[in-house]
Write a protein that holds these residues in place. Structure first.
Motif, PDB file in Angstrom:
ATOM      1  N   ARG A  81       0.702  -1.226   0.164  1.00  0.00           N
ATOM      2  CA  ARG A  81       0.286  -0.065  -0.051  1.00  0.00           C
ATOM      3  C   ARG A  81       0.884   1.195   0.002  1.00  0.00           C
ATOM      4  N   ARG A  82       0.488   2.453  -0.957  1.00  0.00           N
ATOM      5  CA  ARG A  82       1.144   3.440  -1.059  1.00  0.00           C
ATOM      6  C   ARG A  82       0.620   4.523  -0.429  1.00  0.00           C
ATOM      7  N   VAL A  83       1.177   5.661   0.526  1.00  0.00           N
ATOM      8  CA  VAL A  83       0.764   6.695   0.805  1.00  0.00           C
ATOM      9  C   VAL A  83       0.971   7.703  -0.175  1.00  0.00           C
ATOM     10  N   VAL A  84       0.037   8.333  -0.908  1.00  0.00           N
ATOM     11  CA  VAL A  84       0.172   9.420  -2.031  1.00  0.00           C
ATOM     12  C   VAL A  84      -0.144  10.628  -1.374  1.00  0.00           C
ATOM     13  N   ILE A 107       4.875   8.433  11.701  1.00  0.00           N
ATOM     14  CA  ILE A 107       6.353   8.478  11.398  1.00  0.00           C
ATOM     15  C   ILE A 107       6.565   8.054  10.167  1.00  0.00           C
ATOM     16  N   TRP A 108       7.049   9.101   9.507  1.00  0.00           N
ATOM     17  CA  TRP A 108       7.477   8.764   8.036  1.00  0.00           C
ATOM     18  C   TRP A 108       8.809   8.451   7.906  1.00  0.00           C
ATOM     19  N   ALA A 109       9.041   7.064   7.453  1.00  0.00           N
ATOM     20  CA  ALA A 109      10.345   6.084   7.221  1.00  0.00           C
ATOM     21  C   ALA A 109      10.292   5.653   5.678  1.00  0.00           C
ATOM     22  N   THR A 110      10.333   6.734   4.668  1.00  0.00           N
ATOM     23  CA  THR A 110      10.208   5.951   3.479  1.00  0.00           C
ATOM     24  C   THR A 110      11.313   5.883   2.543  1.00  0.00           C
ATOM     25  N   GLY A 111      12.501   6.065   3.199  1.00  0.00           N
ATOM     26  CA  GLY A 111      13.675   5.994   2.203  1.00  0.00           C
ATOM     27  C   GLY A 111      13.742   6.729   1.213  1.00  0.00           C
ATOM     28  N   GLY A 112      14.051   6.205  -0.167  1.00  0.00           N
ATOM     29  CA  GLY A 112      14.201   6.998  -1.334  1.00  0.00           C
ATOM     30  C   GLY A 112      14.023   6.081  -2.345  1.00  0.00           C
ATOM     31  N   VAL A 251      16.824   9.467  -4.587  1.00  0.00           N
ATOM     32  CA  VAL A 251      15.827  10.485  -4.460  1.00  0.00           C
ATOM     33  C   VAL A 251      15.071  10.311  -3.154  1.00  0.00           C
ATOM     34  N   PRO A 252      15.189  11.026  -2.012  1.00  0.00           N
ATOM     35  CA  PRO A 252      14.446  10.660  -0.965  1.00  0.00           C
ATOM     36  C   PRO A 252      12.719  10.893  -1.104  1.00  0.00           C
ATOM     37  N   ALA A 253      12.151   9.968  -0.562  1.00  0.00           N
ATOM     38  CA  ALA A 253      10.572   9.842  -0.854  1.00  0.00           C
ATOM     39  C   ALA A 253       9.812  10.779   0.000  1.00  0.00           C
ATOM     40  N   VAL A 254       9.811  12.087  -0.180  1.00  0.00           N
ATOM     41  CA  VAL A 254       9.228  13.020   0.761  1.00  0.00           C
ATOM     42  C   VAL A 254       8.108  13.947  -0.176  1.00  0.00           C
ATOM     43  N   GLU A 255       7.658  13.460  -1.197  1.00  0.00           N
ATOM     44  CA  GLU A 255       6.805  14.293  -1.924  1.00  0.00           C
ATOM     45  C   GLU A 255       5.578  14.419  -0.970  1.00  0.00           C
ATOM     46  N   GLY A 267      15.032  15.799   0.929  1.00  0.00           N
ATOM     47  CA  GLY A 267      14.724  15.227   2.519  1.00  0.00           C
ATOM     48  C   GLY A 267      13.629  16.086   3.143  1.00  0.00           C
ATOM     49  N   VAL A 268      13.241  15.637   4.052  1.00  0.00           N
ATOM     50  CA  VAL A 268      12.184  16.412   4.928  1.00  0.00           C
ATOM     51  C   VAL A 268      13.058  16.750   6.305  1.00  0.00           C
TER      52      VAL A 268
END
Ligand code: FAD
Length: 416
Positions: A81-84, A107-112, A251-255, A267-268
């Motif tokens: 499942r993906r958070v958009v 807690i945002w731990a999405t790497g990149g 590329v960090p996954a912070v969009e 990054g965030v």
């Protein structure tokens, strides 16, 4: 009713898994969900370019915990499942399927995701990033038909993959745009050592290499997408390649967080407790830009298991009421051939590098100094230096350079 958790962790990788583990270890009694966009339960990423790629470890052996562990600890695993998007005011996230999940704390731990090439041919079949199990399974599935591999990027991941593929008998070329491998993470003595090791194992290491594009082949009359056949260099040479591995960073996954108004960019941005600028939202691991004491307070992202685990532990403790700021000594490792590199501290900004021991013996260390103080060590097959050098880094100690250079003098005696 909307699904809701007291703590929702987005990203079921190293940091996410550790955060869930530590919350339960700290006796957090609320509900926890660990949500990730990969189909597998949390697994270790470092073996992907090492023992998993080489076949020495099965996937089950690289799981962070057995698959049944999470339910036993009452951690809801929400996989695939993906958070958009994130709605900080409503304390909810929206998933790719349009559903919402509420949270008390996020807690945002999405790497990149692996940085992609932008040149022509970047999307041909046979061009691979190395970030997930799926990436590596895809690569391994193609290997039988491959003779020539070109690795773009002479960083740790590219070099580790090169070492494994050479063992498989592939003809491997490493293309590095800068004038030495590992240029962003290590000093020249280490770069030259690894360059020589790879060459001695038959890898064609090319420095200052400029790629113009990837070339491919489409079978006439077939529906199959075009496959890569070569790499077109800026000097006109075309290197044959049935497989291209791209290891040029992430590329960090912070969009979703940035779109929700969080401060950041690469990054965030987080504070000393890993809090983002949004209420009740923490960020940890590869995607978290933080002021690091071991980088003289500079805001950086660290891409290491140590950082992901230590920030996760800090956040779990912060949620449980502790307030210690982040102050963990960075460490890292890399395995290539029979060489185990262990790094402690951060060498960026060093003004002197002392070689301790003889690189030709394949057991030595590089000690990095800034204004006379030890800031980092790279230890190759030299675990004692790595273990004992930590105190020098932590204390910012300044032993005499001649003593640091003498492998007969144990580092622990210099920390006294
Ligand atoms: P990750 O472990 O990457 O986990 C993030 C998870 O979040 C992923 O599953 C991702 O798919 C998921 N995700 C992203 N966006 C979303 C979204 N919107 N919704 C849901 N899920 C999402 N470090 C070392 O210290 N030593 C090593 O030797 C080493 N070797 C490595 C070798 C390889 C091949 C790789 C790829 C990395 C290596 N690293 C190494 C780095 C280390 O693995 C990372 O620093 C670590 O995994 C970071 O943990 P993380 O939790 O920040 O991110």
């Amino acid at each position: 009713m909307v699904e809701r958790y007291d703590v929702l962790i987005v990203g079921a990788g190293h940091g996410g898994a550790q955060a869930a583990l530590m919350l339960r270890q700290q006796k957090f009694a609320g509900t926890i969900a660990l949500l990730g966009d990969e189909p597998e339960p949390p697994y270790e990423r470092p073996p992907l370019s090492k023992e998993y790629l080489s076949g020495e470890k099965t996937f089950e052996r690289i799981l962070i915990r057995p698959a049944t562990f999470w339910a036993e600890r009452e951690v809801a695993l929400l996989l695939d499942r993906r958070v958009v998007s994130v709605d900080p005011a409503a304390h909810a996230v929206v998933l790719a399927d349009g559903s919402s999940i509420g949270y008390g704390t996020l807690i945002w731990a999405t790497g990149g995701s692996p940085r992609r090439l932008s040149c022509p041919g970047h999307d041909l079949v046979g061009v691979h990033g190395v970030r997930t199990r799926a990436d590596v399974d895809r690569m391994m599935g193609e290997l039988d038909g491959v003779t020539n591999v070109v690795v773009i990027g002479g960083g740790y991941i590219g070099l580790e993959a090169a070492a494994v593929l050479t063992k498989f008998g592939k003809t491997v070329t490493v293309l590095e745009a800068l004038d030495r491998v590992l240029a962003r993470v290590a000093g020249e003595p280490l770069s030259r050592f690894y360059e020589a090791e790879h060459r001695a194992h038959g890898v064609d290491v090319r420095l200052g290499a400029k790629v113009d594009g990837l070339v491919g082949f489409q079978s006439v009359g077939e529906d199959e997408p075009a496959r890569v056949t070569g790499v077109h260099m800026s000097d006109g040479e075309v290197l044959p390649a049935e497989m291209v591995i791209v290891g040029i960073g992430i590329v960090p996954a912070v969009e979703p967080l940035l779109e929700a108004g969080a401060e950041g960019g690469n990054g965030v941005l987080v504070d000393a407790q890993c809090r983002t600028s949004l209420p009740d939202i923490f960020a940890i691991g590869d995607c978290a830009a933080h002021a690091n004491d071991f980088a003289r307070g500079a805001t950086i992202r660290l891409e290491s298991v140590q950082n992901a685990n230590d920030q996760a532990t800090l956040v779990a403790k912060t949620i449980m009421g502790a307030a210690d700021p982040y102050h963990a000594v960075p460490w890292f490792w890399s395995n290539q051939y029979d060489l185990r590199l262990q790094t402690v501290g951060l060498s960026t900004g060093f003004d002197a590098a002392i070689v301790r021991g003889e690189p030709a013996s394949r057991s030595f260390s590089v000690v990095y100094l800034r204004e006379g103080k030890v800031i980092a060590l790279d230890c190759v097959n030299a675990t004692k230096d790595y273990v004992q050098g930590r105190a020098l880094v932590l204390g910012g100690l300044a032993p005499p350079p001649a003593s640091l250079a003498d492998p007969a003098i144990p580092l622990k005696s210099l920390a006294a």
